[in-house]
Scaffold this motif. Sequence first.
Motif, PDB file in Angstrom:
ATOM      1  N   TRP A 166     -10.911 -36.737  28.611  1.00 33.17           N
ATOM      2  CA  TRP A 166     -11.327 -36.971  27.236  1.00 33.17           C
ATOM      3  C   TRP A 166     -11.841 -35.638  26.676  1.00 33.17           C
ATOM      4  O   TRP A 166     -12.546 -34.898  27.382  1.00 33.17           O
ATOM      5  N   HIS A 167     -11.480 -35.330  25.454  1.00 35.34           N
ATOM      6  CA  HIS A 167     -11.963 -34.074  24.854  1.00 35.34           C
ATOM      7  C   HIS A 167     -11.926 -34.163  23.335  1.00 35.34           C
ATOM      8  O   HIS A 167     -11.320 -35.071  22.766  1.00 35.34           O
ATOM      9  N   ILE A 168     -12.593 -33.203  22.729  1.00 31.71           N
ATOM     10  CA  ILE A 168     -12.700 -33.137  21.264  1.00 31.71           C
ATOM     11  C   ILE A 168     -12.388 -31.708  20.840  1.00 31.71           C
ATOM     12  O   ILE A 168     -12.944 -30.752  21.400  1.00 31.71           O
ATOM     13  N   HIS A 169     -11.477 -31.562  19.884  1.00 33.87           N
ATOM     14  CA  HIS A 169     -11.236 -30.239  19.299  1.00 33.87           C
ATOM     15  C   HIS A 169     -12.235 -30.043  18.157  1.00 33.87           C
ATOM     16  O   HIS A 169     -12.378 -30.918  17.303  1.00 33.87           O
ATOM     17  N   THR A 170     -12.921 -28.918  18.189  1.00 24.98           N
ATOM     18  CA  THR A 170     -13.961 -28.683  17.185  1.00 24.98           C
ATOM     19  C   THR A 170     -13.661 -27.406  16.391  1.00 24.98           C
ATOM     20  O   THR A 170     -12.927 -26.525  16.869  1.00 24.98           O
ATOM     21  N   GLY A 176      -8.186 -28.406  14.846  1.00 19.99           N
ATOM     22  CA  GLY A 176      -7.477 -29.599  15.282  1.00 19.99           C
ATOM     23  C   GLY A 176      -6.233 -29.219  16.070  1.00 19.99           C
ATOM     24  O   GLY A 176      -6.022 -28.030  16.381  1.00 19.99           O
ATOM     25  N   GLN A 177      -5.432 -30.216  16.398  1.00 22.59           N
ATOM     26  CA  GLN A 177      -4.293 -29.992  17.276  1.00 22.59           C
ATOM     27  C   GLN A 177      -3.140 -30.885  16.852  1.00 22.59           C
ATOM     28  O   GLN A 177      -3.352 -31.999  16.366  1.00 22.59           O
ATOM     29  N   ILE A 178      -1.912 -30.378  17.009  1.00 19.94           N
ATOM     30  CA  ILE A 178      -0.708 -31.191  16.778  1.00 19.94           C
ATOM     31  C   ILE A 178       0.063 -31.231  18.088  1.00 19.94           C
ATOM     32  O   ILE A 178       0.253 -30.190  18.734  1.00 19.94           O
ATOM     33  N   ASN A 205      -0.886 -36.006  15.084  1.00 16.88           N
ATOM     34  CA  ASN A 205      -1.828 -35.079  14.443  1.00 16.88           C
ATOM     35  C   ASN A 205      -3.243 -35.458  14.853  1.00 16.88           C
ATOM     36  O   ASN A 205      -3.657 -36.592  14.657  1.00 16.88           O
ATOM     37  N   ILE A 206      -3.960 -34.515  15.402  1.00 17.05           N
ATOM     38  CA  ILE A 206      -5.308 -34.790  15.898  1.00 17.05           C
ATOM     39  C   ILE A 206      -6.321 -33.978  15.087  1.00 17.05           C
ATOM     40  O   ILE A 206      -6.388 -32.748  15.228  1.00 17.05           O
ATOM     41  N   PRO A 207      -7.091 -34.648  14.233  1.00 18.20           N
ATOM     42  CA  PRO A 207      -8.104 -33.906  13.466  1.00 18.20           C
ATOM     43  C   PRO A 207      -9.250 -33.452  14.365  1.00 18.20           C
ATOM     44  O   PRO A 207      -9.403 -33.950  15.487  1.00 18.20           O
ATOM     45  N   TRP A 213      -7.457 -38.221  24.697  1.00 24.88           N
ATOM     46  CA  TRP A 213      -6.791 -37.561  25.831  1.00 24.88           C
ATOM     47  C   TRP A 213      -5.291 -37.655  25.623  1.00 24.88           C
ATOM     48  O   TRP A 213      -4.822 -38.454  24.819  1.00 24.88           O
ATOM     49  N   HIS A 214      -4.532 -36.812  26.362  1.00 25.54           N
ATOM     50  CA  HIS A 214      -3.081 -36.926  26.386  1.00 25.54           C
ATOM     51  C   HIS A 214      -2.584 -36.652  27.782  1.00 25.54           C
ATOM     52  O   HIS A 214      -3.215 -35.910  28.531  1.00 25.54           O
ATOM     53  N   GLY A 215      -1.449 -37.252  28.134  1.00 26.55           N
ATOM     54  CA  GLY A 215      -0.915 -37.034  29.473  1.00 26.55           C
ATOM     55  C   GLY A 215       0.320 -37.856  29.727  1.00 26.55           C
ATOM     56  O   GLY A 215       0.818 -38.560  28.839  1.00 26.55           O
TER      57      GLY A 215
END
Length: 251
Positions: A166-170, A176-178, A205-207, A213-215
């Motif tokens: 689990w993580h958060i882009h700050t 953010g992340q695509i 799209n991840i704000p 998480w991704h996998g």
Amino acid sequence: MEKIVQTAGRAALGEFAPDFAHFNDDVLFGENWNNRDIDHKIRCIITVVALMSSGITDSSLKYHLENAKKAGVTKAEIAAIITHTAFYVGWPKGWAVFNMAKEVWNDSDSAAAAKAAHEAQMLFPIGVPNDGFAQYFVGQSYLAPVSSEQVGIYNVTFEPGCRNNWHIHTASNGGGQILICVAGRGYYQEWGKDAIEMNPGDCINIPVGIKHWHGAAPDSWFSHLAVEVPGENTANEWLEPVTDEEYGRLE
Ligand code: MN
């Protein structure tokens, strides 16, 4: 070389024979296996030869064969080791150990073949083991930079069952992340929501500020491009691993 940690003694015999468990986990493995006066790979080979010589072909031999493979013993090397030892300790012991070694080394052949098949159906390379971030992943992942200027784009590959924590882009602004799936099958999940399956061509799209998480799927390799959306003071906040229970809820 990473410190060797063993807990099998306490797991199996901690209540019945606490001293034996202590010697096994803390002295045999905790101290002796961490001795560096002989090379780790050689120590693994000596252990396999010692068990073979004693005629021990139970699960402990299987464990030490797997250990030897992890230490870099190749299929050709283990075949030569068993053949050589069989002359001295007895032909039937050679047969017994070969039967087990075949299982251990053939598994790795089929895993390597699956990885090659995954890479063959993808435009981008798998790249190298993602050692820099391994502490934030369960299972083995790989990283191949696609763009390292202007906008960072990385091809991230996950072996079956592998996922990041689990993580958060700050970021203080933007960020953010695509994710764009380029091969295989995997998942993206936001905290408190159902996981979303990702197949080639799918885009997520991840704000900033969203815990996720991704996998990979449990039975498939998975690769996605990770696009780092530019911003100010961008960072990743890494949190707890996705537990087997959480991961097991995927269909
Ligand atoms: Mn992410």
